[in-house]
Design an enzyme around this catalytic site. Structure first.
Site: not given
Ligand code: PMV
Length: 321
Positions: A107, A109-111, A113, A154
């Site tokens: 989790g 954020g590889s997509s 990045a 992200d």
């Molecule tokens: O699950 P992650 O690490 O991609 O985080 C999502 C965070 C959210 O606030 C729920 C969604 C977003 O795009 O901000």
């Protein structure tokens, strides 16, 4: 033409997840686990993609098929190429290789990045100057084209790096000039599905708008207030805010027993604070601890089945390697 090598960092959400989707600010830090993309021209009108971390081996896509459906692991790179070609009116066969320093399961954020790295690498290859904001905008569009929703926090972390106070779509993007944050990261071993969690929160917002809005306002206060304590390196206060934020996340039902086990264990071992990071449902939790405590906290997370992932925060944003 030589291979162009570009990399972008992963991220961890510190404050304001979910609320950020509804226009509230969040605080996100880039981590020093990077996603790399190498690009070169290909003589034929074909894109050849190798992305071993997502099981893509020698995928060949004809340029005229770029807008068609592609395998899951190839979507972000190919959509980034498609959007770049459309925006700058270019079109050429490419060889693309990606490499990740971290598992796509964490989790981190590889997509996002890989999307940011691809756009930046294309801008160098085609000799088109792009500002960070332009890289962000095109990458965010790419992510939205595929996922349909998301705040882009992200994408911002991958683009600018460091630690950011961020509002959806890059409406506010403040770089916090702070040092490394003493984070301890515990992976639950469970892959969370961000879109499912966002939908569950959306449903709660539809059913109980007042209750959820109040929670989001409280999260906003935490993100706003925390800034000055980051500058002061007042980790005790930052830890308190983490606990408060986690309490609010519990109220929107995105925490899980696995996350709670690791969070509880770190607090018991003396962490200043701990919370889930991101959508919840699994992935990683973060705890804050310094000096002698770090070892103890890490051990207690491991004793509860968590896997420690060593990270440094405030990593550099997208760069040519
Ligand atoms: O699950 P992650 O690490 O991609 O985080 C999502 C965070 C959210 O606030 C729920 C969604 C977003 O795009 O901000």
């Amino acid at each position: 033409m030589f291979m162009i090598n570009v990399s972008a960092p992963g991220k961890l959400m510190l404050f304001g997840e979910h609320a950020v989707v509804y226009g509230k600010p969040c605080i996100v830090t880039a981590v020093d686990h990077r996603m790399s993309v190498s690009i070169n021209y290909n003589e034929d009108d074909i894109i050849i993609l190798n992305a071993p971390e997502v099981n893509i081996k020698d995928l060949k896509v004809n340029l005229k098929d770029l807008k068609k459906e592609h395998p899951k692991g190839a979507k972000f790179v190919l959509k980034a190429v498609d959007n770049f070609f459309d925006k700058y009116n270019v079109n050429k066969g490419l060889k693309i290789n990606t490499k990740s320093e971290f598992s796509s399961l964490f989790g981190f954020g590889s997509s996002s990045a890989v999307t940011v790295s691809t756009i930046k690498a294309l801008s160098i290859l085609f000799n088109i100057a792009m500002t960070k904001k332009e890289i962000f905008d095109l990458s965010y569009k790419t992510v939205l084209d595929i996922q349909g929703s998301g705040s882009g926090f992200d994408v911002a972390a991958a683009t600018w790096g460091g630690t950011l106070y961020y509002v959806k779509g890059g409406k506010i993007m403040e770089e916090l000039e702070i040092d490394n944050i003493p984070l301890i990261v515990g992976y639950t071993g469970i892959k969370a599905d961000t879109v499912t969690l966002m939908n569950s929160v959306k449903k709660q917002m539809e059913d109980e708008p007042e209750r959820i809005s109040k929670i989001y306002n409280d999260m906003e206060k935490i993100a706003d207030e925390s800034k000055k304590y980051f500058y002061k390196k007042d980790w005790k206060m930052i830890g308190k805010f983490m606990n408060d934020n986690q309490n609010l996340l519990r109220q929107i039902k995105v925490s899980t027993p696995e996350l709670e086990r690791l969070i509880g264990a770190s607090i018991k071992a003396g962490a200043y604070g701990a919370k889930l990071s991101g959508a919840g449902g699994g992935d990683c939790m973060i705890a804050l601890g310094i000096n002698d405590n770090i070892n103890k906290i890490e051990k207690s997370i491991e004793s509860m089945g968590g896997k420690i992932i060593q990270v440094n925060s405030n990593a550099e944003g997208v760069r040519c390697d």
